[in-house]
Design a protein around this motif. Structure first.
Motif, mmCIF file in Angstrom:
data_model
loop_
_atom_site.group_PDB
_atom_site.id
_atom_site.type_symbol
_atom_site.label_atom_id
_atom_site.label_comp_id
_atom_site.label_asym_id
_atom_site.label_seq_id
_atom_site.Cartn_x
_atom_site.Cartn_y
_atom_site.Cartn_z
ATOM 1 N N MET A 1 0.843 -1.199 0.000
ATOM 2 C CA MET A 1 0.000 0.000 0.000
ATOM 3 C C MET A 1 0.876 1.245 0.000
ATOM 4 O O MET A 1 1.839 1.344 0.762
ATOM 5 N N LEU A 2 0.559 2.183 -0.868
ATOM 6 C CA LEU A 2 1.314 3.423 -0.925
ATOM 7 C C LEU A 2 1.028 4.270 0.304
ATOM 8 O O LEU A 2 -0.074 4.266 0.839
ATOM 9 N N PRO A 3 2.042 5.048 0.775
ATOM 10 C CA PRO A 3 1.799 5.971 1.890
ATOM 11 C C PRO A 3 0.687 6.947 1.545
ATOM 12 O O PRO A 3 0.539 7.362 0.395
ATOM 13 N N SER A 4 -0.111 7.332 2.534
ATOM 14 C CA SER A 4 -1.277 8.172 2.302
ATOM 15 C C SER A 4 -1.217 9.381 3.203
ATOM 16 O O SER A 4 -0.202 9.675 3.822
ATOM 17 N N SER A 5 -2.327 10.097 3.288
ATOM 18 C CA SER A 5 -2.391 11.268 4.155
ATOM 19 C C SER A 5 -3.532 11.133 5.145
ATOM 20 O O SER A 5 -4.569 10.536 4.850
ATOM 21 N N ILE A 6 -3.316 11.679 6.332
ATOM 22 C CA ILE A 6 -4.364 11.822 7.342
ATOM 23 C C ILE A 6 -4.497 13.309 7.614
ATOM 24 O O ILE A 6 -3.543 13.952 8.050
ATOM 25 N N GLN A 7 -5.659 13.861 7.335
ATOM 26 C CA GLN A 7 -5.881 15.293 7.510
ATOM 27 C C GLN A 7 -7.169 15.510 8.292
ATOM 28 O O GLN A 7 -8.251 15.137 7.845
ATOM 29 N N ILE A 8 -7.040 16.107 9.466
ATOM 30 C CA ILE A 8 -8.179 16.430 10.321
ATOM 31 C C ILE A 8 -8.002 17.864 10.780
ATOM 32 O O ILE A 8 -6.893 18.288 11.104
ATOM 33 N N SER A 9 -9.091 18.609 10.831
ATOM 34 C CA SER A 9 -8.983 20.028 11.169
ATOM 35 C C SER A 9 -9.972 20.420 12.257
ATOM 36 O O SER A 9 -11.167 20.137 12.152
ATOM 37 N N GLY A 10 -9.464 21.062 13.315
ATOM 38 C CA GLY A 10 -10.287 21.726 14.315
ATOM 39 C C GLY A 10 -11.204 20.836 15.116
ATOM 40 O O GLY A 10 -12.247 21.291 15.576
ATOM 41 N N GLU A 11 -10.844 19.589 15.318
ATOM 42 C CA GLU A 11 -11.707 18.684 16.065
ATOM 43 C C GLU A 11 -10.966 18.075 17.251
ATOM 44 O O GLU A 11 -9.742 17.941 17.229
ATOM 45 N N PRO A 12 -11.686 17.672 18.290
ATOM 46 C CA PRO A 12 -11.054 16.907 19.368
ATOM 47 C C PRO A 12 -10.746 15.496 18.879
ATOM 48 O O PRO A 12 -11.557 14.881 18.183
ATOM 49 N N LEU A 13 -9.585 14.986 19.229
ATOM 50 C CA LEU A 13 -9.199 13.642 18.820
ATOM 51 C C LEU A 13 -9.473 12.663 19.942
ATOM 52 O O LEU A 13 -9.059 12.870 21.087
ATOM 53 N N SER A 14 -10.140 11.572 19.623
ATOM 54 C CA SER A 14 -10.407 10.533 20.618
ATOM 55 C C SER A 14 -9.184 9.631 20.767
ATOM 56 O O SER A 14 -8.279 9.633 19.937
ATOM 57 N N GLY A 15 -9.173 8.845 21.813
ATOM 58 C CA GLY A 15 -8.083 7.906 22.012
ATOM 59 C C GLY A 15 -7.959 6.914 20.878
ATOM 60 O O GLY A 15 -6.853 6.542 20.478
ATOM 61 N N ALA A 16 -9.099 6.470 20.338
ATOM 62 C CA ALA A 16 -9.074 5.516 19.234
ATOM 63 C C ALA A 16 -8.439 6.138 17.989
ATOM 64 O O ALA A 16 -7.673 5.474 17.273
ATOM 65 N N GLU A 17 -8.762 7.389 17.731
ATOM 66 C CA GLU A 17 -8.190 8.061 16.558
ATOM 67 C C GLU A 17 -6.691 8.254 16.722
ATOM 68 O O GLU A 17 -5.923 8.104 15.763
ATOM 69 N N VAL A 18 -6.261 8.593 17.924
ATOM 70 C CA VAL A 18 -4.832 8.727 18.177
ATOM 71 C C VAL A 18 -4.126 7.391 17.954
ATOM 72 O O VAL A 18 -3.031 7.336 17.376
ATOM 73 N N ARG A 19 -4.743 6.295 18.385
ATOM 74 C CA ARG A 19 -4.154 4.973 18.149
ATOM 75 C C ARG A 19 -4.038 4.681 16.660
ATOM 76 O O ARG A 19 -3.035 4.109 16.200
ATOM 77 N N ILE A 21 -3.695 6.879 14.256
ATOM 78 C CA ILE A 21 -2.618 7.711 13.729
ATOM 79 C C ILE A 21 -1.259 7.095 14.064
ATOM 80 O O ILE A 21 -0.379 6.981 13.204
ATOM 81 N N CYS A 22 -1.083 6.703 15.313
ATOM 82 C CA CYS A 22 0.187 6.111 15.739
ATOM 83 C C CYS A 22 0.483 4.823 14.984
ATOM 84 O O CYS A 22 1.633 4.571 14.580
ATOM 85 N N ARG A 23 -0.550 4.002 14.762
ATOM 86 C CA ARG A 23 -0.350 2.759 14.021
ATOM 87 C C ARG A 23 0.092 3.059 12.589
ATOM 88 O O ARG A 23 0.999 2.405 12.058
ATOM 89 N N GLY A 24 -0.561 4.032 11.969
ATOM 90 C CA GLY A 24 -0.179 4.399 10.604
ATOM 91 C C GLY A 24 1.253 4.898 10.519
ATOM 92 O O GLY A 24 1.987 4.566 9.583
ATOM 93 N N LEU A 25 1.675 5.687 11.509
ATOM 94 C CA LEU A 25 3.052 6.173 11.523
ATOM 95 C C LEU A 25 4.045 5.041 11.728
ATOM 96 O O LEU A 25 5.065 4.956 11.046
ATOM 97 N N ARG A 26 3.745 4.157 12.669
ATOM 98 C CA ARG A 26 4.657 3.042 12.937
ATOM 99 C C ARG A 26 4.753 2.089 11.750
ATOM 100 O O ARG A 26 5.807 1.500 11.499
ATOM 101 N N ASP A 27 3.640 1.950 11.016
ATOM 102 C CA ASP A 27 3.627 1.067 9.844
ATOM 103 C C ASP A 27 4.167 1.758 8.592
ATOM 104 O O ASP A 27 4.155 1.169 7.510
ATOM 105 N N ASN A 28 4.598 3.000 8.734
ATOM 106 C CA ASN A 28 5.091 3.793 7.603
ATOM 107 C C ASN A 28 4.061 3.856 6.477
ATOM 108 O O ASN A 28 4.379 3.704 5.294
ATOM 109 N N ALA A 29 2.817 4.078 6.884
ATOM 110 C CA ALA A 29 1.714 4.159 5.931
ATOM 111 C C ALA A 29 1.220 5.590 5.754
ATOM 112 O O ALA A 29 0.224 5.814 5.077
#
Length: 317
Positions: A1-19, A21-29
């Motif tokens: 899978m090619l690397p992608s983008s995650i773009q979120i603006s002006g919202e509170p981030l839940s713990g699940a969303e943070v997880r 994001i972290c998974r995507g970064l660790r997987d180099n996705a």
């Protein structure tokens, strides 16, 4: 899978969303991560910083509009940048860094091997910060340095600080884009910048929108463009006390031999386009740029519009 983008603006981030994001970064996705104006707790901010430290696919990081909101977060980001080797564009526009905060970040910025675009607009900076920033614009051939620098809306910088920056730009072989809009520069500083432009072999875009310039500055800039060969292609002079005739003369001179190139000189429509490029419009949750773990069949979509895109392409060539 090619690397992608995650773009979120002006919202509170839940713990699940943070997880996610972290998974995507660790997987180099993830190639582009934009959390512009998002709200998250210090613990979750730290988790994201630890994940991006080891990310090798992340090229653009947008933490604009107050995400980096405290000295502790500045330290966490600095620690991540000391380890990360892939980030090429870093956006911190609208963060209350101050000179002290930039001093914490500076060692990591100065040693980062890939960073070429930096947005420190509206970060409450002063002359001490300029001294640090000049270190990111090394003299010709000394080492790689920034190619795009945004310092918009930092009124605490004095003419002394701007003169120091002008000298650094004049001797830098790297800087292509310099955004100084909405700073109270005035005609004196504009004259120093004209000398810097005439000396620079690489500066292509200079944004002086809303900087308190008059026809005196415009005449100096016109003489520079008319009589000295430079790399400059775009000079933004909107929202200044400059006659339309002088602006048009400068535009015409810059356009000579560049008919196929788009010039961005003044005009509200042009300003909006540049702002979108400098601070990409974020996509809300549920758009194609957000993929959660609950939908493994969804393919993340590459959406890398922004300040550093052209530089990213160059770096990859």
């Amino acid at each position: 899978m090619l690397p992608s983008s995650i773009q979120i603006s002006g919202e509170p981030l839940s713990g699940a969303e943070v997880r996610d994001i972290c998974r995507g970064l660790r997987d180099n996705a993830v190639r582009l991560l934009s959390l512009r104006g998002c709200r998250l707790c210090d613990r979750d901010f730290g988790r994201i910083c630890r994940a991006l430290a080891g990310a090798t696919s992340l090229a653009q990081l947008n933490l604009n509009l107050g995400v980096v909101s405290s000295p502790s977060r500045i330290k966490q980001l600095a620690e991540a940048l000391r380890t990360n080797r892939s980030i090429q564009s870093l956006f911190l526009h609208g963060s209350p860094l101050t000179d002290a905060g930039l001093a914490l970040l500076n060692p990591a910025l100065a040693l980062h091997p890939a960073l070429v675009a930096l947005d420190l607009g509206d970060c409450m900076l002063g002359d001490e910060a300029i001294n640090l920033i000049c270190g990111l614009l090394p003299p010709d051939g000394a080492k790689s340095g920034l190619k795009e620098l945004t310092l918009s809306a930092n009124p605490g910088i004095t003419p002394k600080g701007w003169s120091r920056l002008a000298i650094a730009v004049a001797h830098s072989s790297q800087v292509r884009v310099l955004n100084l809009d909405y700073n109270p520069l005035g005609d004196h500083v504009a004259g120093m910048l004209a000398v810097a432009v005439a000396s620079s072999r690489t500066l292509e875009v200079l944004d002086l929108e809303g900087t308190g310039l008059t026809n005196q500055s415009a005449q100096t800039l016109l003489d520079m463009v008319e009589n000295y060969p430079t790399a400059l292609r775009s000079l933004v002079l909107a929202e200044n006390s400059i006659s339309p005739e002088l602006q048009q003369q400068i535009c015409d001179l810059l356009s000579e031999g560049e008919e196929e190139e788009e010039e961005v000189v003044g005009g509200p429509g042009d300003t909006q386009e540049r702002e979108r490029a400098r601070e990409p419009a974020a996509h809300q949750r549920g758009s194609s740029s957000w993929t959660g773990p609950s939908d493994p069949s969804s393919q993340m979509v590459l959406m890398t519009s922004g300040l550093g895109d052209s530089l990213l392409a160059e770096t990859e060539m």
